[in-house]
Design a protein around this motif. Structure first.
Motif, PDB file in Angstrom:
ATOM      1  N   UNK A 246       0.816  -1.210   0.000  1.00 57.30           N
ATOM      2  CA  UNK A 246       0.000   0.000   0.000  1.00 57.30           C
ATOM      3  C   UNK A 246       0.851   1.262   0.000  1.00 57.30           C
ATOM      4  N   UNK A 247       1.950   1.318   0.820  1.00 61.51           N
ATOM      5  CA  UNK A 247       2.766   2.528   0.868  1.00 61.51           C
ATOM      6  C   UNK A 247       4.092   2.234   1.563  1.00 61.51           C
ATOM      7  N   UNK A 248       5.058   3.112   1.323  1.00 59.04           N
ATOM      8  CA  UNK A 248       6.328   3.129   2.042  1.00 59.04           C
ATOM      9  C   UNK A 248       6.570   4.559   2.494  1.00 59.04           C
ATOM     10  N   UNK A 249       7.172   4.713   3.641  1.00 56.16           N
ATOM     11  CA  UNK A 249       7.445   6.048   4.177  1.00 56.16           C
ATOM     12  C   UNK A 249       8.953   6.276   4.239  1.00 56.16           C
ATOM     13  N   UNK A 250       9.377   7.475   3.892  1.00 61.60           N
ATOM     14  CA  UNK A 250      10.771   7.886   4.051  1.00 61.60           C
ATOM     15  C   UNK A 250      10.814   9.402   4.166  1.00 61.60           C
ATOM     16  N   UNK A 251      11.861   9.895   4.799  1.00 63.24           N
ATOM     17  CA  UNK A 251      11.983  11.333   5.023  1.00 63.24           C
ATOM     18  C   UNK A 251      12.533  12.027   3.786  1.00 63.24           C
ATOM     19  N   UNK A 252      12.269  13.314   3.681  1.00 57.27           N
ATOM     20  CA  UNK A 252      12.749  14.113   2.561  1.00 57.27           C
ATOM     21  C   UNK A 252      14.180  14.569   2.836  1.00 57.27           C
ATOM     22  N   UNK A 253      14.765  15.230   1.855  1.00 56.59           N
ATOM     23  CA  UNK A 253      16.136  15.730   1.957  1.00 56.59           C
ATOM     24  C   UNK A 253      16.290  16.607   3.196  1.00 56.59           C
ATOM     25  N   UNK A 254      17.463  16.472   3.851  1.00 54.61           N
ATOM     26  CA  UNK A 254      17.836  17.247   5.041  1.00 54.61           C
ATOM     27  C   UNK A 254      17.115  16.777   6.307  1.00 54.61           C
ATOM     28  N   UNK A 255      16.299  15.714   6.212  1.00 51.97           N
ATOM     29  CA  UNK A 255      15.609  15.167   7.388  1.00 51.97           C
ATOM     30  C   UNK A 255      15.942  13.687   7.505  1.00 51.97           C
ATOM     31  N   UNK A 256      15.805  13.168   8.759  1.00 49.79           N
ATOM     32  CA  UNK A 256      16.157  11.780   8.997  1.00 49.79           C
ATOM     33  C   UNK A 256      15.160  11.169   9.985  1.00 49.79           C
ATOM     34  N   UNK A 257      14.941   9.859   9.822  1.00 43.62           N
ATOM     35  CA  UNK A 257      13.965   9.158  10.652  1.00 43.62           C
ATOM     36  C   UNK A 257      14.415   9.123  12.112  1.00 43.62           C
ATOM     37  N   UNK A 258      13.464   9.339  13.006  1.00 44.64           N
ATOM     38  CA  UNK A 258      13.772   9.318  14.442  1.00 44.64           C
ATOM     39  C   UNK A 258      14.096   7.921  14.939  1.00 44.64           C
ATOM     40  N   UNK A 259      13.700   6.886  14.170  1.00 43.00           N
ATOM     41  CA  UNK A 259      13.998   5.499  14.552  1.00 43.00           C
ATOM     42  C   UNK A 259      15.107   4.902  13.685  1.00 43.00           C
ATOM     43  N   UNK A 260      15.897   5.732  13.040  1.00 39.32           N
ATOM     44  CA  UNK A 260      17.004   5.247  12.238  1.00 39.32           C
ATOM     45  C   UNK A 260      16.554   4.752  10.883  1.00 39.32           C
ATOM     46  N   UNK A 261      17.189   3.708  10.392  1.00 41.73           N
ATOM     47  CA  UNK A 261      16.877   3.217   9.058  1.00 41.73           C
ATOM     48  C   UNK A 261      15.555   2.446   9.026  1.00 41.73           C
ATOM     49  N   UNK A 262      15.046   2.013  10.190  1.00 47.60           N
ATOM     50  CA  UNK A 262      13.793   1.254  10.258  1.00 47.60           C
ATOM     51  C   UNK A 262      12.629   2.198  10.536  1.00 47.60           C
ATOM     52  N   UNK A 263      11.605   2.118   9.700  1.00 42.46           N
ATOM     53  CA  UNK A 263      10.420   2.959   9.867  1.00 42.46           C
ATOM     54  C   UNK A 263       9.360   2.193  10.653  1.00 42.46           C
ATOM     55  N   UNK A 264       8.918   2.792  11.737  1.00 37.91           N
ATOM     56  CA  UNK A 264       7.885   2.176  12.566  1.00 37.91           C
ATOM     57  C   UNK A 264       6.615   3.012  12.452  1.00 37.91           C
ATOM     58  N   UNK A 265       5.559   2.362  11.949  1.00 30.50           N
ATOM     59  CA  UNK A 265       4.291   3.063  11.738  1.00 30.50           C
ATOM     60  C   UNK A 265       3.765   3.623  13.059  1.00 30.50           C
ATOM     61  N   UNK A 266       3.299   4.869  13.004  1.00 30.34           N
ATOM     62  CA  UNK A 266       2.740   5.593  14.154  1.00 30.34           C
ATOM     63  C   UNK A 266       3.774   5.897  15.242  1.00 30.34           C
ATOM     64  N   UNK A 267       5.045   5.621  14.964  1.00 31.12           N
ATOM     65  CA  UNK A 267       6.101   5.918  15.937  1.00 31.12           C
ATOM     66  C   UNK A 267       7.129   6.865  15.344  1.00 31.12           C
ATOM     67  N   UNK A 268       7.567   6.560  14.112  1.00 33.48           N
ATOM     68  CA  UNK A 268       8.657   7.313  13.487  1.00 33.48           C
ATOM     69  C   UNK A 268       8.188   8.700  13.061  1.00 33.48           C
TER      70      UNK A 268
END
Length: 842
Positions: free
Chosen positions: A249-271
């Protein structure tokens, strides 16, 4: 069949007149005995039979009984009234079928049925000939059908010859065994049989059977595929497969100059996505470690703890872009990158930070590979990355060639797939700015080194057996076209941690296992027996020159001082009232060209990173440098013409050539040279270190040729001019003392030597620091010497200065400068004196 009459003599009856009918049935008159009778051929008179007048009594002769073997061997004799017939037995024919059978001349011979009969034995047996007959031996898979025929045996009829869960198919003389769908022989190399029965196939062992993002469940003779949570079938009416994949259905990733709060792993409703700067600001690193290095190590650790993770493309590119930003890759100049100096990134040196970024990049691109996807060809292009991913099966007909930013990798993936359950994957990538972290200085050599290619990385993600069956070839594009290449060195990055006691760097470029296959001015082919991170480094015999900050500072200060005096000279030439005999055109435009060229070089760093602007400025600088040297030549030529007139005792009306000729030479020739150069090589202007002419294919001779020619002519004209001035200087008289006048003239001559650019010859002798300083000081001060000789030492100019400054004529000017005319005025005065002497009455 042949009739053979035999003559038998019996009783003979004589008649005086024997006529037809006289002898009775089956008898005839004898032709040899007049009046006698005899039996016709094939008949005889029986023994003890007395002939009568009306019946001679002739009876048939049975030749077949009376003569044994009458027709010869392998034959039958058949008697008939008056004759007998001969025929060959079955299986025999006369030697010559066209002739009659004869026991001696044409006897019966055997017929070879194995040759004569078409499809003997039914075509499925071996024929053996016998006298008068033949026998048949049936082939395997056939049985006799009568004495002379063979028919197929149906092995599949009421038989279990193929074993369980199989299908038997009869074929002529043989049979085929195949397993039912969902089954395969216990030994796949052999056909199914009772000894090699069909067993259930676990389809789920094939990671690609259900396609990506699906679970496989095996059952007896079948399997089922279900999509993972959050995925749906492309076509709900069919089972999941590579042709009917499950779509997420979808994948999430941050835009340029931003980074995920949970590192390389995206956690739904957390990251959540956080600014990279804010993430770094919040880090409290351990003592002795920078925030940037701590961040990179944490990212690397998280990836190492999840080796089987599959990441979407957006997460991979964002994470790697963030790692590059934090490491400082790409923020160092090309010159610093090539020497390994000036790095100020996330670690103690560029090697430490570069090694971590390499590990992160390999782990991230490995996470792009999903083993369940089967055959894949994917490319990813971003400003920082160029990635080529290929997953190949052992039976694939595709070629395994990957490319990234003009570089290519040729690898035998099919051979690797055969050793890895039928599939193998390879990733080839380049990361912008890596050469700034892993510069050419990391190659341990005494030669001068230059990074000539991108830093490229090749890896085999998520396969167990990575041993290469043959070397891998890398075709690396050169960053610049080489006119005279040095020693090409194919290297790979070796990371062994800390530096050893013997001084060997633990992190360095190594040549082990890599060699050059081919090289020309545009690209080099390297062959390596292993996969790693690679680069192409060119070595030349020159040793690496150390940076000299003081020399650079002296150069800048001298150029700035020279620019100030150039500006003063230009203003003086434009605004002051000059003697009509003095022609300052060459001096003015020499100052203008040198002022602009020195200014462009001083501000080079402001437009170096803009390719188009850099190319334009390089072309303009080329024009100004050539024009400067031509104006120097015109100045030398005018001085020479002035001296020649003095030697002929002529009064100088006005110096040198007319302005139109000066402009035609001073600007026309440089314009033609630059125009032709740009037309011949459009991409010849620019560069990565300075905006100037590129050195490819001797293009720098577009400026070296004119400069060397002008310098040679200036030397010649200067020497000829000094030689011609000897009698003039010897006869010069003035109110000042002879020694003071001589010193002033000598200073002006030496100053003119600098003004005419003759000191540029010092550029050929840059092996010692003394010559470097002399070259910088003298050539940056051409404007200073022009201003001193032609302005400050000119009485008319000093008077103009006094008027501008509102000073009285009695201002305290040193006596030594009050009567210090210019070179032209000196020579003009000397010429007038010589003319007066020549015309004075005796």
């Amino acid at each position: 069949m042949n009739n053979h009459p035999i003559d038998y003599m019996g009783y003979v009856t004589y008649h005086r007149n024997c006529v037809a009918g006289s002898c009775g049935p089956l008898a005839e008159c004898s032709t040899t005995n007049n009046g006698g009778c005899q039996c016709v051929s094939g008949y005889k008179i029986p023994p003890k039979h007395l002939p009568k007048n009306k019946s001679y009594g002739c009876q048939d002769i049975n030749e077949c009984e009376e003569t044994a073997n009458l027709c010869g061997p392998h034959s039958n004799c058949t008697n008939s009234p008056g004759v007998y017939n001969c025929s060959c037995l079955e299986g025999f024919v006369p030697s010559d079928p066209a002739l009659a059978l004869n026991p001696t001349r044409n006897p019966c011979t055997d017929v070879n049925e194995c040759v004569e009969i078409e499809k003997v034995c039914g075509g499925f047996g071996k024929c053996t000939n016998t006298p008068g007959n033949y026998t048949c031996t049936c082939y395997n898979g056939y049985k006799p059908d009568g004495p002379f025929d063979c028919q197929d045996i149906d092995e599949c009829f009421n038989s279990t010859i193929c074993g369980q869960e199989s299908v038997c198919t009869n074929t002529p003389g043989a049979h085929n065994c195949t397993c039912l769908p969902g089954f395969s022989p216990r030994n796949p190399v052999l056909d199914p049989s009772k000894a090699n029965p069909c067993i259930d196939i676990d389809e789920c062992l094939n990671k690609t059977v259900c396609g990506p993002d699906a679970n496989c469940t095996n059952s007896y003779a079948a399997h089922s595929c279900t999509c993972l949570f959050g995925y749906l079938l492309t076509s709900p009416d069919a089972i999941a497969s590579p042709l009917n994949p499950c779509l997420g259905t979808f994948h999430c990733s941050c835009v340029e100059e931003y980074y995920s709060s949970t590192g390389v792993l995206w956690e739904t409703d957390v990251t959540v996505c956080e600014s990279v700067d804010d993430v770094l600001a919040a880090i409290v690193p351990p003592e002795g470690q920078s925030k940037e290095m701590y961040f990179l190590n944490q990212m690397n650790q998280q990836l190492m703890e999840n080796p089987d993770i599959v990441l979407p493309e957006g997460s991979v590119t964002n994470s790697l872009s963030t790692a590059l930003k934090v490491s400082g890759a790409g923020t160092i100049s090309a010159q610093q990158a090539s020497t390994g100096q000036g790095w100020s990134g996330a670690g103690k040196d560029g090697g430490e930070s570069g090694s971590v970024v390499l590990k992160i990049s390999v782990l991230l691109v490995n996470a792009l590979v999903d083993p369940s996807q089967g055959r894949v060809n994917k490319t990813i292009h971003t400003p920082e990355l160029d990635i080529s991913l290929q997953v190949m099966e052992a039976n694939s007909t595709d070629t395994s060639s990957l490319s990234a930013r003009g570089n290519t990798m040729d690898i035998n993936l099919k051979a690797l797939a055969r050793n890895n359950n039928g599939t193998a994957s390879a990733v080839f990538l380049t990361v912008s700015g890596m050469e700034s972290l892993l510069g050419a200085s990391f190659l341990q050599t005494e030669n001068h080194t230059e990074m000539l290619s991108d830093v490229i990385t090749a890896t085999l993600p998520k396969i167990n057996h990575t041993q290469l069956s043959e070397p891998v070839n890398f075709t690396m594009s050169h960053k610049r076209r080489l006119a005279e290449p040095g020693l090409m060195t194919c290297v790979y990055w070796e990371d062994r941690g800390m530096e050893y006691e013997n001084g060997t760097k633990g992190r360095h470029w190594s040549v082990n296992g890599c060699w050059v296959v081919f090289s020309d001015e545009n690209y080099t082919v390297c062959s390596c027996s292993h996969l790693s991170t690679f680069a192409l480094i060119m070595q030349t015999g020159e040793t690496v020159s150390e940076d000299n900050p003081f020399l650079e500072w002296v150069n800048r200060m001298c150029v700035i001082v020279g620019l100030v005096f150039f500006a003063l000279a230009i203003l003086t030439f434009l605004l002051c009232s000059w003697n009509p005999k003095i022609n300052n055109t060459a001096r003015l435009h020499l100052c203008l060209c040198l002022f602009l060229s020195h200014l462009l070089l001083l501000l080079d760093y402001t437009y170096l990173t803009h390719k188009l602007v850099c190319s334009i400025m390089a072309g303009l600088l080329h024009f100004l440098v050539v024009a400067s040297f031509l104006w120097m030549l015109l100045e030398a030529l005018q001085l020479y013409l002035l001296v020649q007139r003095l030697s002929r005792i002529q009064v100088i009306q006005r110096e040198g050539l007319q302005k139109k000729y000066l402009f035609l030479i001073g600007y026309g020739i440089p314009l033609v040279i630059v125009g032709v150069s740009a037309a011949v090589k459009r991409d010849g202007y620019g560069g990565s270190k300075v905006c100037w002419l590129k050195p490819e294919q001797y293009f720098t001779w577009a400026v070296l040729g004119p400069v060397c020619t002008v310098l040679a002519l200036n030397w010649i004209l200067f020497c000829v001019t000094i030689w011609s001035l000897r009698p003039t200087l010897a006869n010069m008289k003035s109110d000042v003392s002879q020694s003071k006048d001589t010193r002033l003239i000598i200073f002006k001559i030496l100053a003119q030597f600098v003004i005419l650019g003759c000191t540029w010859v010092l550029g050929l002798f840059q092996s010692t620091m003394v010559f470097k300083y002399l070259f910088i000081v003298l050539n940056s001060q051409q404007g200073t010497f022009l201003y001193i000789v032609h302005c400050l030492f000119n009485k008319e100019v000093r008077d103009e200065y006094r008027k501008w400054l509102g000073c009285s004529s009695s201002s305290s000017t040193p006596d030594s400068m009050k009567e210090a005319p210019s070179v032209s005025e000196d020579l003009d005065k000397a010429g007038e004196e010589r003319q007066n002497k020549g015309t004075r009455p005796g």
